[in-house]
Design a protein around this motif. Structure first.
Motif, short mmCIF file in Angstrom:
data_model
loop_
_atom_site.label_atom_id
_atom_site.label_comp_id
_atom_site.label_asym_id
_atom_site.label_seq_id
_atom_site.Cartn_x
_atom_site.Cartn_y
_atom_site.Cartn_z
N PHE A 112 -23.58 76.71 7.55
CA PHE A 112 -22.72 77.51 6.67
C PHE A 112 -21.34 76.86 6.57
CE2 PHE A 112 -23.01 79.09 11.04
CZ PHE A 112 -21.71 78.94 11.49
N LEU A 114 -17.42 77.12 7.06
CA LEU A 114 -16.59 77.90 7.99
C LEU A 114 -15.75 78.95 7.26
CD1 LEU A 114 -15.45 78.44 10.85
CD2 LEU A 114 -13.70 76.74 10.35
N LYS A 118 -15.70 82.68 9.37
CA LYS A 118 -14.84 82.61 10.55
C LYS A 118 -15.11 83.76 11.53
CE LYS A 118 -11.11 79.99 8.41
NZ LYS A 118 -9.74 79.99 7.90
N GLU A 148 -21.14 66.22 8.95
CA GLU A 148 -21.70 67.35 8.19
C GLU A 148 -22.66 68.16 9.06
OE1 GLU A 148 -21.83 64.14 7.35
OE2 GLU A 148 -21.74 63.85 5.18
N ARG A 152 -16.57 70.17 13.25
CA ARG A 152 -15.56 70.11 14.31
C ARG A 152 -15.52 71.36 15.17
NH1 ARG A 152 -10.75 68.03 10.34
NH2 ARG A 152 -9.39 68.25 12.16
N THR A 189 -13.33 61.47 9.39
CA THR A 189 -12.35 62.55 9.24
C THR A 189 -11.69 62.87 10.59
OG1 THR A 189 -13.73 63.49 7.51
CG2 THR A 189 -12.05 64.94 8.46
N THR B 239 -7.84 72.50 12.43
CA THR B 239 -9.23 72.54 11.95
C THR B 239 -9.57 73.82 11.19
OG1 THR B 239 -9.81 71.35 13.97
CG2 THR B 239 -11.62 72.14 12.65
N VAL B 240 -9.07 74.97 11.68
CA VAL B 240 -9.57 76.24 11.15
C VAL B 240 -8.88 76.66 9.83
CG1 VAL B 240 -9.96 78.67 11.68
CG2 VAL B 240 -10.34 76.94 13.45
N PRO B 241 -7.55 76.63 9.74
CA PRO B 241 -6.94 77.04 8.45
C PRO B 241 -7.20 76.02 7.32
CG PRO B 241 -5.36 77.18 10.27
CD PRO B 241 -6.53 76.39 10.76
N ASP B 242 -7.05 76.48 6.09
CA ASP B 242 -7.33 75.62 4.93
C ASP B 242 -6.28 74.55 4.72
OD1 ASP B 242 -9.62 76.82 4.34
OD2 ASP B 242 -8.78 78.18 2.82
N PRO B 286 -8.43 64.89 5.27
CA PRO B 286 -8.82 66.30 5.13
C PRO B 286 -10.35 66.38 5.09
CG PRO B 286 -7.97 65.45 3.05
CD PRO B 286 -7.80 64.36 4.06
N ARG B 287 -10.87 67.58 5.01
CA ARG B 287 -12.32 67.80 4.91
C ARG B 287 -12.91 66.96 3.77
NH1 ARG B 287 -15.36 73.47 3.93
NH2 ARG B 287 -13.78 74.22 5.37
N LYS B 288 -13.98 66.24 4.07
CA LYS B 288 -14.63 65.46 3.00
C LYS B 288 -15.76 66.28 2.40
CE LYS B 288 -13.68 60.81 4.76
NZ LYS B 288 -13.80 60.61 6.22
N LYS B 289 -16.21 65.85 1.24
CA LYS B 289 -17.28 66.55 0.55
C LYS B 289 -18.50 66.65 1.48
CE LYS B 289 -19.08 66.73 -4.14
NZ LYS B 289 -20.52 66.80 -3.99
N GLY B 290 -19.06 67.84 1.56
CA GLY B 290 -20.25 68.02 2.40
C GLY B 290 -19.91 68.52 3.79
N GLU B 291 -18.65 68.29 4.25
CA GLU B 291 -18.28 68.77 5.58
C GLU B 291 -18.05 70.28 5.52
OE1 GLU B 291 -16.39 64.57 7.25
OE2 GLU B 291 -15.01 66.17 6.65
N LYS B 292 -18.34 70.94 6.64
CA LYS B 292 -18.36 72.41 6.60
C LYS B 292 -17.11 73.07 7.18
CE LYS B 292 -23.33 72.16 7.02
NZ LYS B 292 -24.10 71.54 8.11
N ASP B 293 -16.26 72.28 7.81
CA ASP B 293 -15.00 72.86 8.26
C ASP B 293 -13.89 71.81 8.16
OD1 ASP B 293 -15.45 71.17 10.38
OD2 ASP B 293 -15.69 72.74 11.89
N GLY B 294 -12.72 72.16 8.64
CA GLY B 294 -11.57 71.27 8.49
C GLY B 294 -10.77 71.69 7.28
N PRO B 295 -9.45 71.40 7.28
CA PRO B 295 -8.58 71.83 6.18
C PRO B 295 -8.89 71.09 4.87
CG PRO B 295 -7.40 70.43 7.73
CD PRO B 295 -8.74 70.66 8.33
N GLU B 296 -8.70 71.80 3.77
CA GLU B 296 -8.89 71.18 2.44
C GLU B 296 -7.75 70.20 2.18
OE1 GLU B 296 -11.27 71.74 0.34
OE2 GLU B 296 -12.20 73.65 0.92
#
Lengths: 224, 481
Positions: A112, A114, A118, A148, A152, A189, B239-242, B286-296
């Protein structure tokens, strides 16, 4: 408040001003005559010695290290979870351990985004399992290269973190890793070094574990 | 036209009160015992972390040369860093002053309509007093490092750059939590206190719009931001906030990734005696395409704030070698006794005394370089071999140099100069240059020695007044012939 454009202009003005001041001082510097930077030569350690050092360092930092074979990973994870009265685990997508774990546990894949999940990750996931890229003996460090499949936060938010470490990918030091793996050429990243569970000594120099990240780090060291 | 309100730093004001602050804190027994305990602990930890003198000295020399090389190439490395960060998708902003940095950060937060910010430990954001600034704009900026969280609850500033709440003991923290956190059951158990902090802050990480962090090293060749931490709050914030905004001083850039291992090893071992911190976090995009977390979005704000002034002088430039480990404060007999708040500056202790004059000007800080016994401990333990005692002497000289003397190297040059002191030294030098004058003055001093008062201000508060001899040494030797 200033507008975006105004601030961009300000930033480029500041940039020119800072760089001009710095350049005025070192414009004629001769980089060919810099003194030699000697590194310390650490004694060479056998693989066995490195493994011992790695394990001792991690244990000293409050991590639990379990020597195991690749085939026993799923069984050990299930056993360790049941010792903690848990029966659910969050794992990465496309994990080779998914089927083996599913036979004994309730398995959730990190499939999913994040942003929309959250509260779930923070409040409902008690344990996670991740793999690792390599490890470092000198500091008892596990190197994670999140992607992916294994984001993290997989190794950060759940209170118990299981991490699989391959003893064959153990390096003596951080410098050795850079020499052999040449990360400089293509940085992902994020790379994160983990050397124990989250901790703090911010209150009266008293060590406490589980500050913000995992309270427990369980290292599954594939060694046979 | 941009209207950025440049006002004098609140730290300049508190640094001016240095002497008053010292009196206040020396009289505080609880504070003194908190610092004594903590400094003994940290000195001990460092000692254990460097069992081999040979290794330590080789590492220190190597680190000194690495930092000196990176400083010699600083403008080029900053350009390379910006280029590579930009290529990786990280935006770079340059600020000459704290006010500019704050305005840039506020603008970035506003562009995302951000209302809540979680911040990892960043001393540079203390330089800019970012929390106050954002609060005035109705943005909640919560410190997430446990020590910083405590300090923020207490409405104080960090008293140590590595262990911000070192001036408080667990009883004080427990009382603080009781007064500020609902449903907190009073306890002095450190584990329980930390778990309370964890609970409160996890909610914030989960809901924050923006994460702000500092940077320990910025690698030019790869465009990578490195963060050293134990708690995991730095990873949370980044990691958590955008939106992730990092802020750092321009001196934090290193040339190569290969420069990092020796610096990192010295940093954690000097700071807390750890062979490595729990987490070492390297962020390159920043977050790369396909990654599910990390800031934009990831932004880096590079702050000058007086650093280019230190850079302009070969000797003072060494100030910028600092990797902010804090070990100079741990070993400083002055810091241990007066504590971190007395200095009134963001950076206390020996490093604070040599870096603050560049940030705040000598006018507000001319007392600081004099608050040293020049015992040399700070220079001896510094992992990048900054000759702190030498720089303290240099700053003392700059602060009494005539204002008009060229070249002016520092803001506030000569502000520590008083006519009385200057005339005394002038007379002193004259007396020592002219033999007749010297003999006359010695004659007067010995014959009129009974005129020396018994009370000589501060000098006699803990000593008896000096009494010259009845005859000079020259006279007595002549008599023996």
């Amino acid at each position: 408040m200033s507008t975006k454009t105004e601030l961009q202009q300000l930033s480029s003005k500041s940039k020119s001003s800072i760089l001009a001041k710095l350049k005025a001082q070192v414009s004629g510097a001769d980089y060919s005559k810099l003194p030699v930077e000697m590194a310390y030569e650490y004694p060479e350690l056998s693989h066995q010695q490195q493994l011992e050092l790695f394990t001792n360092n991690l244990t000293a930092n409050h991590a639990q290290v379990i020597n195991t074979s690749k085939e026993s990973i799923e069984r050990i994870v299930a056993e360790e979870l049941s010792k903690r009265n848990l029966n659910k685990i969050l794992i990465g997508t496309n994990s080779e351990y998914k089927d083996g774990l599913s036979a004994q546990l309730e398995v959730q894949e990190y499939d999913f985004d994040l942003q929309q999940n959250k509260p779930y990750l923070f409040n409902e996931v008690a344990a996670s399992l991740s793999t690792s890229l390599c490890s470092i003996a000198q500091t008892g460090t596990i190197v994670l290269w999140p992607d992916e499949n294994e984001p993290r936060t997989l190794s950060l938010v759940p209170p118990v973190h299981f991490v699989i470490v391959d003893a064959q990918k153990l390096y003596p030091s951080f410098s050795d890793v850079l020499v052999k793996q040449k990360w400089q050429q293509n940085m992902p990243t994020n790379i994160v070094f983990i050397s124990g569970p989250s901790k703090t000594a911010d209150i009266q120099q008293t060590l406490a574990y589980g500050a913000h990240g995992p309270k427990e780090l369980v290292v599954l060291l594939i060694n046979v | 036209m941009l209207n950025i309100h440049e006002q004098e730093s609140k730290y300049a004001e508190s640094a001016r009160k240095f002497r008053k602050n010292v009196d206040r804190d020396l009289a505080n027994q609880e504070l003194r015992s908190n610092f004594r305990g903590a400094m003994d602990y940290l000195m001990d930890k460092r000692k254990t972390a460097f069992p081999e003198q040979d290794e330590l000295e080789t590492l220190r020399r190597q680190a000194q040369l690495i930092k000196q090389r990176c400083l010699l190439k600083l403008p080029h490395l900053l350009e390379e860093l910006e280029q590579n960060l930009t290529k990786n998708g990280i935006h770079v902003h340059w600020a000459e002053t704290p006010a500019q940095a704050n305005e840039m950060i506020a603008q970035l937060i506003a562009s995302k309509k951000g209302k809540t910010v979680v911040k990892g430990k960043s001393m540079v954001s203390e330089e800019t007093a970012l929390n106050d600034y954002l609060e005035q704009r109705d943005i909640e900026c919560l410190e997430s490092d446990m020590g910083e969280f405590i300090v923020q609850l207490a409405k104080e500033h960090p008293s140590h750059i590595i262990m911000p709440a070192i001036h408080q003991n667990k009883k004080q923290v427990a009382d603080l939590f009781s007064g500020n956190i609902n449903d907190f059951e009073h306890t002095t158990d450190v584990d329980a206190l930390i778990q309370q902090g964890r609970k409160t802050l996890r909610e914030k990480f989960c809901n924050a719009d923006v994460g702000i962090s500092g940077v320990n090293f910025a690698v030019a060749e790869t465009g990578t931001l490195c963060l050293v931490e134990n708690e995991g709050n730095g990873r949370m914030c980044t990691t958590v906030p955008d939106l992730h905004i990092a802020i750092t001083g321009i001196e934090k850039v290193v040339e190569h990734m290969a420069d990092i291992p020796p610096l990192l090893s010295l940093l954690t071992r000097s700071a807390t005696g750890q062979i490595i911190s729990t987490y070492f976090n390297m962020i390159s995009s920043p977050r790369k395409k396909g990654e599910k977390d990390g800031p934009e979005e990831v932004h880096l704000v590079l702050l000058d704030n007086g650093r280019s002034q230190a850079f302009a002088d070969d000797e003072l430039r060494q100030t910028l070698q600092c990797i902010r480990c804090g070990t100079c404060m741990n070993h400083c007999p002055v810091y241990t006794r007066i504590g971190g708040h007395a200095y009134g500056t963001v950076y206390p202790g020996p490093i604070g005394k040599i870096v603050s004059p560049h940030m705040l000007g000598l006018e507000a800080t001319s007392n600081l370089p004099t608050a040293s016994s020049l015992c040399g401990a700070c220079g001896e333990v510094c992992p990048v071999k900054i000759p702190i005692p030498k720089l303290l002497l240099r700053l003392r000289k700059e602060s009494v140099k005539p204002e008009s003397q060229q070249p002016v190297i520092m803001k506030g040059q000569g502000s520590g100069r008083t006519t009385l002191e200057a005339s005394i030294w002038k007379a002193w030098s004259l007396v020592h240059k002219v033999p007749a004058l010297y003999r006359l003055s010695m004659f007067m001093v010995t014959r009129f020695r009974f005129l020396i008062p018994n009370k000589l201000g501060g000098w006699t508060s803990v000593r008896t007044a000096p009494k010259p001899a009845a005859r000079t040494l020259h006279e007595r030797l002549r008599e023996r012939k």
